[in-house]
Design a protein around this motif. Structure first.
Motif, PDB file in Angstrom:
ATOM      1  N   LEU A   1      15.280  54.260 -64.754  1.00 18.36           N
ATOM      2  CA  LEU A   1      13.870  54.578 -64.570  1.00 18.36           C
ATOM      3  C   LEU A   1      13.175  53.545 -63.686  1.00 18.36           C
ATOM      4  O   LEU A   1      12.256  53.880 -62.931  1.00 18.36           O
ATOM      5  CB  LEU A   1      13.176  54.660 -65.933  1.00 18.36           C
ATOM      6  CG  LEU A   1      11.676  54.956 -65.946  1.00 18.36           C
ATOM      7  CD1 LEU A   1      11.368  56.277 -65.268  1.00 18.36           C
ATOM      8  CD2 LEU A   1      11.144  54.954 -67.374  1.00 18.36           C
ATOM      9  N   THR A   2      13.609  52.284 -63.764  1.00 23.29           N
ATOM     10  CA  THR A   2      12.962  51.245 -62.960  1.00 23.29           C
ATOM     11  C   THR A   2      13.255  51.409 -61.470  1.00 23.29           C
ATOM     12  O   THR A   2      12.590  50.803 -60.638  1.00 23.29           O
ATOM     13  CB  THR A   2      13.411  49.847 -63.413  1.00 23.29           C
ATOM     14  OG1 THR A   2      14.797  49.673 -63.131  1.00 23.29           O
ATOM     15  CG2 THR A   2      13.157  49.664 -64.903  1.00 23.29           C
ATOM     16  N   GLN A   3      14.257  52.227 -61.126  1.00 18.58           N
ATOM     17  CA  GLN A   3      14.583  52.519 -59.724  1.00 18.58           C
ATOM     18  C   GLN A   3      14.321  53.993 -59.415  1.00 18.58           C
ATOM     19  O   GLN A   3      15.015  54.605 -58.623  1.00 18.58           O
ATOM     20  CB  GLN A   3      16.041  52.164 -59.423  1.00 18.58           C
ATOM     21  CG  GLN A   3      16.409  50.720 -59.674  1.00 18.58           C
ATOM     22  CD  GLN A   3      17.844  50.430 -59.289  1.00 18.58           C
ATOM     23  OE1 GLN A   3      18.257  50.585 -58.136  1.00 18.58           O
ATOM     24  NE2 GLN A   3      18.637  50.002 -60.265  1.00 18.58           N
ATOM     25  N   HIS A   4      13.289  54.536 -60.093  1.00 17.71           N
ATOM     26  CA  HIS A   4      12.893  55.939 -59.891  1.00 17.71           C
ATOM     27  C   HIS A   4      14.052  56.885 -60.186  1.00 17.71           C
ATOM     28  O   HIS A   4      14.323  57.815 -59.436  1.00 17.71           O
ATOM     29  CB  HIS A   4      12.358  56.143 -58.475  1.00 17.71           C
ATOM     30  CG  HIS A   4      11.182  55.257 -58.156  1.00 17.71           C
ATOM     31  ND1 HIS A   4       9.906  55.501 -58.620  1.00 17.71           N
ATOM     32  CD2 HIS A   4      11.103  54.097 -57.455  1.00 17.71           C
ATOM     33  CE1 HIS A   4       9.087  54.545 -58.209  1.00 17.71           C
ATOM     34  NE2 HIS A   4       9.786  53.680 -57.501  1.00 17.71           N
ATOM     35  N   CYS A   5      14.736  56.615 -61.307  1.00 13.90           N
ATOM     36  CA  CYS A   5      15.832  57.452 -61.829  1.00 13.90           C
ATOM     37  C   CYS A   5      16.985  57.600 -60.838  1.00 13.90           C
ATOM     38  O   CYS A   5      17.601  58.659 -60.713  1.00 13.90           O
ATOM     39  CB  CYS A   5      15.317  58.812 -62.278  1.00 13.90           C
ATOM     40  SG  CYS A   5      14.472  58.736 -63.869  1.00 13.90           S
ATOM     41  N   LYS A   6      17.279  56.500 -60.159  1.00  9.68           N
ATOM     42  CA  LYS A   6      18.463  56.452 -59.308  1.00  9.68           C
ATOM     43  C   LYS A   6      19.715  56.441 -60.180  1.00  9.68           C
ATOM     44  O   LYS A   6      19.726  55.874 -61.276  1.00  9.68           O
ATOM     45  CB  LYS A   6      18.409  55.183 -58.451  1.00  9.68           C
ATOM     46  CG  LYS A   6      19.657  54.917 -57.625  1.00  9.68           C
ATOM     47  CD  LYS A   6      19.547  53.586 -56.908  1.00  9.68           C
ATOM     48  CE  LYS A   6      20.828  53.252 -56.159  1.00  9.68           C
ATOM     49  NZ  LYS A   6      20.743  51.925 -55.476  1.00  9.68           N
ATOM     50  N   VAL A   7      20.785  57.062 -59.697  1.00 13.53           N
ATOM     51  CA  VAL A   7      22.052  57.090 -60.438  1.00 13.53           C
ATOM     52  C   VAL A   7      22.708  55.713 -60.368  1.00 13.53           C
ATOM     53  O   VAL A   7      22.923  55.179 -59.275  1.00 13.53           O
ATOM     54  CB  VAL A   7      23.006  58.150 -59.872  1.00 13.53           C
ATOM     55  CG1 VAL A   7      24.304  58.192 -60.687  1.00 13.53           C
ATOM     56  CG2 VAL A   7      22.360  59.519 -59.870  1.00 13.53           C
TER      57      VAL A   7
END
Length: 342
Positions: A296-302
């Motif tokens: 979430l802290t990376q805009h929901c990056k995988v």
């Protein structure tokens, strides 16, 4: 320690070593005497076993037909009662279809197929022409010994049950969800649509979303749709609130959140499973199907797993009454990445 003395009866199992030869410690006892089954020696037992296999195959075919009939006959009107009836009838039909054909195969092998032990010595992958002719003759002989050629009813039942067995898979593949294209490009989210709790559809006040909390969210107008289950499969959302300072700044997403309240698609970008697990200490979202993990802290990056695309974010704001509402639809289609995206 002194050597262990073997009884005289055991010494006969040992060979005395000769010079330059490793002693053989134990003689090969050979195969035990073959015990014939009832069906091997009693024609009535063979016929009885044949009838039992046929009954099991018929039950398998009946289960497959129950599945297909239940799929089309049981209406889904959105109520729990019809959903329960549909799931039970589909599960029983499919389970019986698979279970009884498996039991029939096992019973056929144990009662009617030859069970004598044979030894096949290893040989080069391709034999001589004579060996290949012998192998073909053995195959023909095996088919003759299996008795299927003589047992027409069992053979017919086996063919019929095997032919019907794949039909549930064909029916289920037809119902995996909307086809790629415009159906996935648009959801019920739109400007001013309130975020509501799933499944009560009660709108959510921004003041009720505290740091560390997570809400499973649907559009407030979901149940107004005739095909609300299909729409829910596309529009399901997770809402979480975190300290805005822990989220990496992205100017292209400025104004998409409300003081640390973020909304992301709940549909995993791998194969569409629901991303339903939120770890508030690490701010990770986990898909339970194949463990794809989104930060979430990376805009929901995988950050782990087979998914190769971040979860789409739903831009949100607060309306005049303090409720969370969408600013627009998703700016990219939700769902698995292998679907076509225009």
């Amino acid at each position: 320690m002194s050597d262990v003395q073997l009884p005289n009866s055991d010494k006969s199992a040992l060979d005395e070593p000769d010079a330059g030869r490793t002693p053989v410690r134990f003689r090969n006892p050979g195969l035990p005497a073959h015990r014939h089954r009832n069906a091997d020696v009693d024609p009535r037992a063979a016929r009885r076993a044949e009838h039992q296999v046929l009954v099991l195959l018929a039950l398998s075919a009946l289960g497959t037909l129950v599945f297909i009939v239940a799929y089309f006959a049981v209406p889904l009107d959105g109520t729990f009662a019809t959903l329960q009836v549909s799931n039970i009838s589909l599960g029983l039909g499919l389970g019986c279809g698979i279970f009884f054909i498996g039991i029939a195969a096992v019973h056929l092998a144990k009662t009617l197929m030859p069970d004598t032990e044979m030894i096949d010595e290893r040989h080069p992958q391709r034999g001589t022409d004579a060996e290949r002719e012998d192998a073909a003759a053995i195959m023909v002989q095996g088919g003759h010994e299996s008795g299927l050629g003589r047992r027409k009813f069992v053979l017919g039942g086996l063919v019929g049950a095997a032919a019907l067995a794949p039909l549930p898979a064909v029916v289920l593949l037809r119902d995996l969800g909307p086809l790629p294209g415009d159906d996935l490009a648009h959801t019920l989210w739109d400007e001013g649509v309130r975020l509501a709790l799933d499944p009560s559809a009660e709108p959510i006040l921004a003041s009720d979303v505290t740091i560390g909390s997570v809400f499973h969210v649907i559009p407030e107008n979901l149940y107004e749709s005739e095909h609300f289950l299909d729409e829910k499969a596309k529009a399901a959302v997770l809402v979480m609130r975190v300290d805005p300072d822990v989220v990496q700044d992205d100017p292209s997403r400025a104004g998409w959140d409300v003081d640390g309240i973020y909304a992301y698609s709940k549909i995993c970008t791998h194969v569409g499973c629901p991303v339903a697990l939120y770890e508030q200490q690490t701010h990770h979202l986990l898909c339970p199907c194949h463990q794809s993990t989104f930060d979430l802290t990376q805009h929901c990056k995988v950050i782990f797993g087979p998914a190769n695309r971040a979860l789409p974010q739903l831009p949100i704001r607060i309306d005049d009454e303090g409720y969370l509402v969408a600013q627009s639809d998703f700016l990219e289609p939700p769902g698995p990445s292998y679907w076509e995206r225009g």
